[in-house]
Design a protein around this motif. Sequence first.
Motif, PDB file in Angstrom:
ATOM      1  N   SER A  85       0.811  -1.219   0.000  1.00  0.00           N
ATOM      2  CA  SER A  85       0.000   0.000   0.000  1.00  0.00           C
ATOM      3  C   SER A  85       0.844   1.267   0.000  1.00  0.00           C
ATOM      4  CB  SER A  85      -0.968   0.007   1.176  1.00  0.00           C
ATOM      5  OG  SER A  85      -0.275   0.021   2.399  1.00  0.00           O
ATOM      6  N   LEU A  86       1.953   1.277   0.708  1.00  0.00           N
ATOM      7  CA  LEU A  86       2.797   2.478   0.716  1.00  0.00           C
ATOM      8  C   LEU A  86       3.349   2.775  -0.673  1.00  0.00           C
ATOM      9  CD1 LEU A  86       4.730   2.155   4.094  1.00  0.00           C
ATOM     10  CD2 LEU A  86       2.816   3.658   3.535  1.00  0.00           C
ATOM     11  N   THR A  87       3.703   1.735  -1.400  1.00  0.00           N
ATOM     12  CA  THR A  87       4.192   1.913  -2.765  1.00  0.00           C
ATOM     13  C   THR A  87       3.087   2.457  -3.664  1.00  0.00           C
ATOM     14  OG1 THR A  87       5.732   0.083  -2.453  1.00  0.00           O
ATOM     15  CG2 THR A  87       5.264   0.738  -4.727  1.00  0.00           C
ATOM     16  N   VAL A  88       1.890   1.907  -3.513  1.00  0.00           N
ATOM     17  CA  VAL A  88       0.752   2.372  -4.312  1.00  0.00           C
ATOM     18  C   VAL A  88       0.446   3.834  -3.987  1.00  0.00           C
ATOM     19  CG1 VAL A  88      -1.727   2.080  -4.721  1.00  0.00           C
ATOM     20  CG2 VAL A  88      -0.244   0.073  -4.567  1.00  0.00           C
ATOM     21  N   ILE A  89       0.406   4.162  -2.701  1.00  0.00           N
ATOM     22  CA  ILE A  89       0.118   5.538  -2.284  1.00  0.00           C
ATOM     23  C   ILE A  89       1.191   6.489  -2.809  1.00  0.00           C
ATOM     24  CG2 ILE A  89       0.007   7.074  -0.272  1.00  0.00           C
ATOM     25  CD1 ILE A  89      -1.462   4.754   1.183  1.00  0.00           C
ATOM     26  N   GLN A  90       2.447   6.099  -2.710  1.00  0.00           N
ATOM     27  CA  GLN A  90       3.528   6.963  -3.194  1.00  0.00           C
ATOM     28  C   GLN A  90       3.445   7.164  -4.704  1.00  0.00           C
ATOM     29  OE1 GLN A  90       5.766   8.759  -1.280  1.00  0.00           O
ATOM     30  NE2 GLN A  90       5.997   9.742  -3.267  1.00  0.00           N
ATOM     31  N   THR A  91       3.144   6.104  -5.432  1.00  0.00           N
ATOM     32  CA  THR A  91       3.009   6.210  -6.888  1.00  0.00           C
ATOM     33  C   THR A  91       1.858   7.137  -7.261  1.00  0.00           C
ATOM     34  OG1 THR A  91       3.918   3.990  -7.180  1.00  0.00           O
ATOM     35  CG2 THR A  91       2.655   4.900  -9.020  1.00  0.00           C
ATOM     36  N   LEU A  92       0.719   6.964  -6.599  1.00  0.00           N
ATOM     37  CA  LEU A  92      -0.431   7.829  -6.877  1.00  0.00           C
ATOM     38  C   LEU A  92      -0.129   9.282  -6.508  1.00  0.00           C
ATOM     39  CD1 LEU A  92      -3.324   5.501  -5.663  1.00  0.00           C
ATOM     40  CD2 LEU A  92      -2.765   6.107  -8.031  1.00  0.00           C
ATOM     41  N   THR A  93       0.596   9.474  -5.420  1.00  0.00           N
ATOM     42  CA  THR A  93       0.994  10.828  -5.018  1.00  0.00           C
ATOM     43  C   THR A  93       1.905  11.442  -6.069  1.00  0.00           C
ATOM     44  OG1 THR A  93       0.789  10.270  -2.676  1.00  0.00           O
ATOM     45  CG2 THR A  93       2.143  12.183  -3.220  1.00  0.00           C
ATOM     46  N   ASP A  94       2.878  10.669  -6.528  1.00  0.00           N
ATOM     47  CA  ASP A  94       3.799  11.158  -7.562  1.00  0.00           C
ATOM     48  C   ASP A  94       3.062  11.538  -8.846  1.00  0.00           C
ATOM     49  OD1 ASP A  94       5.875  10.727  -5.796  1.00  0.00           O
ATOM     50  OD2 ASP A  94       6.545   8.855  -6.743  1.00  0.00           O
ATOM     51  N   LEU A  95       1.971  10.850  -9.121  1.00  0.00           N
ATOM     52  CA  LEU A  95       1.175  11.141 -10.313  1.00  0.00           C
ATOM     53  C   LEU A  95       0.210  12.312 -10.098  1.00  0.00           C
ATOM     54  CD1 LEU A  95       0.345   7.480 -11.392  1.00  0.00           C
ATOM     55  CD2 LEU A  95       1.897   9.080 -12.546  1.00  0.00           C
ATOM     56  N   GLY A  96       0.172  12.831  -8.868  1.00  0.00           N
ATOM     57  CA  GLY A  96      -0.704  13.960  -8.566  1.00  0.00           C
ATOM     58  C   GLY A  96      -2.154  13.576  -8.333  1.00  0.00           C
ATOM     59  N   THR A  97      -2.393  12.318  -8.062  1.00  0.00           N
ATOM     60  CA  THR A  97      -3.752  11.844  -7.803  1.00  0.00           C
ATOM     61  C   THR A  97      -4.255  12.452  -6.497  1.00  0.00           C
ATOM     62  OG1 THR A  97      -3.174   9.770  -8.892  1.00  0.00           O
ATOM     63  CG2 THR A  97      -5.169   9.772  -7.536  1.00  0.00           C
ATOM     64  N   PRO A  98      -5.452  13.011  -6.483  1.00  0.00           N
ATOM     65  CA  PRO A  98      -5.973  13.645  -5.266  1.00  0.00           C
ATOM     66  C   PRO A  98      -6.401  12.610  -4.219  1.00  0.00           C
ATOM     67  CG  PRO A  98      -7.594  13.780  -7.012  1.00  0.00           C
ATOM     68  CD  PRO A  98      -6.364  13.170  -7.612  1.00  0.00           C
ATOM     69  N   LEU A  99      -5.440  12.169  -3.430  1.00  0.00           N
ATOM     70  CA  LEU A  99      -5.692  11.165  -2.400  1.00  0.00           C
ATOM     71  C   LEU A  99      -6.290  11.806  -1.159  1.00  0.00           C
ATOM     72  CD1 LEU A  99      -2.310   9.215  -2.586  1.00  0.00           C
ATOM     73  CD2 LEU A  99      -4.452   8.689  -3.761  1.00  0.00           C
ATOM     74  N   ALA A 100      -7.109  11.037  -0.462  1.00  0.00           N
ATOM     75  CA  ALA A 100      -7.684  11.501   0.798  1.00  0.00           C
ATOM     76  C   ALA A 100      -7.802  10.321   1.751  1.00  0.00           C
ATOM     77  CB  ALA A 100      -9.053  12.115   0.565  1.00  0.00           C
ATOM     78  N   THR A 101      -7.293  10.508   2.954  1.00  0.00           N
ATOM     79  CA  THR A 101      -7.501   9.539   4.020  1.00  0.00           C
ATOM     80  C   THR A 101      -8.568  10.135   4.924  1.00  0.00           C
ATOM     81  OG1 THR A 101      -5.211   8.807   3.905  1.00  0.00           O
ATOM     82  CG2 THR A 101      -6.427   8.275   5.916  1.00  0.00           C
ATOM     83  N   LEU A 102      -9.670   9.434   5.053  1.00  0.00           N
ATOM     84  CA  LEU A 102     -10.821   9.960   5.779  1.00  0.00           C
ATOM     85  C   LEU A 102     -10.940   9.324   7.156  1.00  0.00           C
ATOM     86  CD1 LEU A 102     -13.373   9.811   2.827  1.00  0.00           C
ATOM     87  CD2 LEU A 102     -12.056  11.788   3.611  1.00  0.00           C
ATOM     88  N   PRO A 103     -11.495  10.065   8.118  1.00  0.00           N
ATOM     89  CA  PRO A 103     -11.776   9.452   9.418  1.00  0.00           C
ATOM     90  C   PRO A 103     -12.680   8.235   9.225  1.00  0.00           C
ATOM     91  CG  PRO A 103     -12.100  11.820   9.523  1.00  0.00           C
ATOM     92  CD  PRO A 103     -11.892  11.466   8.075  1.00  0.00           C
ATOM     93  N   LEU A 104     -12.536   7.270  10.094  1.00  0.00           N
ATOM     94  CA  LEU A 104     -13.256   6.011   9.944  1.00  0.00           C
ATOM     95  C   LEU A 104     -14.768   6.206   9.833  1.00  0.00           C
ATOM     96  CD1 LEU A 104     -13.036   2.979   9.733  1.00  0.00           C
ATOM     97  CD2 LEU A 104     -13.089   2.855  12.223  1.00  0.00           C
ATOM     98  N   HIS A 105     -15.352   7.075  10.660  1.00  0.00           N
ATOM     99  CA  HIS A 105     -16.812   7.244  10.601  1.00  0.00           C
ATOM    100  C   HIS A 105     -17.253   7.874   9.278  1.00  0.00           C
ATOM    101  CE1 HIS A 105     -16.129  11.461  11.807  1.00  0.00           C
ATOM    102  NE2 HIS A 105     -17.352  11.686  11.368  1.00  0.00           N
TER     103      HIS A 105
END
Length: 122
Positions: A95-115
């Motif tokens: 997952s860290l590799t996937v997240i880093q790759t998506l970040t490098d591509l400028g993908t608008p990632l969001a980690t949301l609170p569980l609720h």
Amino acid sequence: VEWNETLISSVLPSAYTALLLEMKAQYPNKVTAQTLYNLLPRLSTTTGRWHKVAVNVWNNLKLFPIFYSQVAEKLLQFHEIVVTNSLNSPGMEDSLTVIQTLTDLGTPLATLPLHVWDSLQK
């Protein structure tokens, strides 16, 4: 009684949505994404008529930029973000590799609170 139920299920969700959006607009430096997240209904704990209200609030809010993307560094609409919560689940060793790759591509990632994430999936 029917009138009251219509008010609760139709008017109240729109009014609450408008209140949250107005609060964000009036106090942009004080109302953070976390503040908004804390004010959102939790679908997992609401029941009865209030569950219907909460569902309608969520349906309204999905159309507005209230989800913070760490990559874009701004609030976006739900359809504009890629939620990383599922990448942080057990069994996602890469997952860290996937997240880093998506970040490098400028993908608008969001980690949301569980609720928030749980409510969006319902």
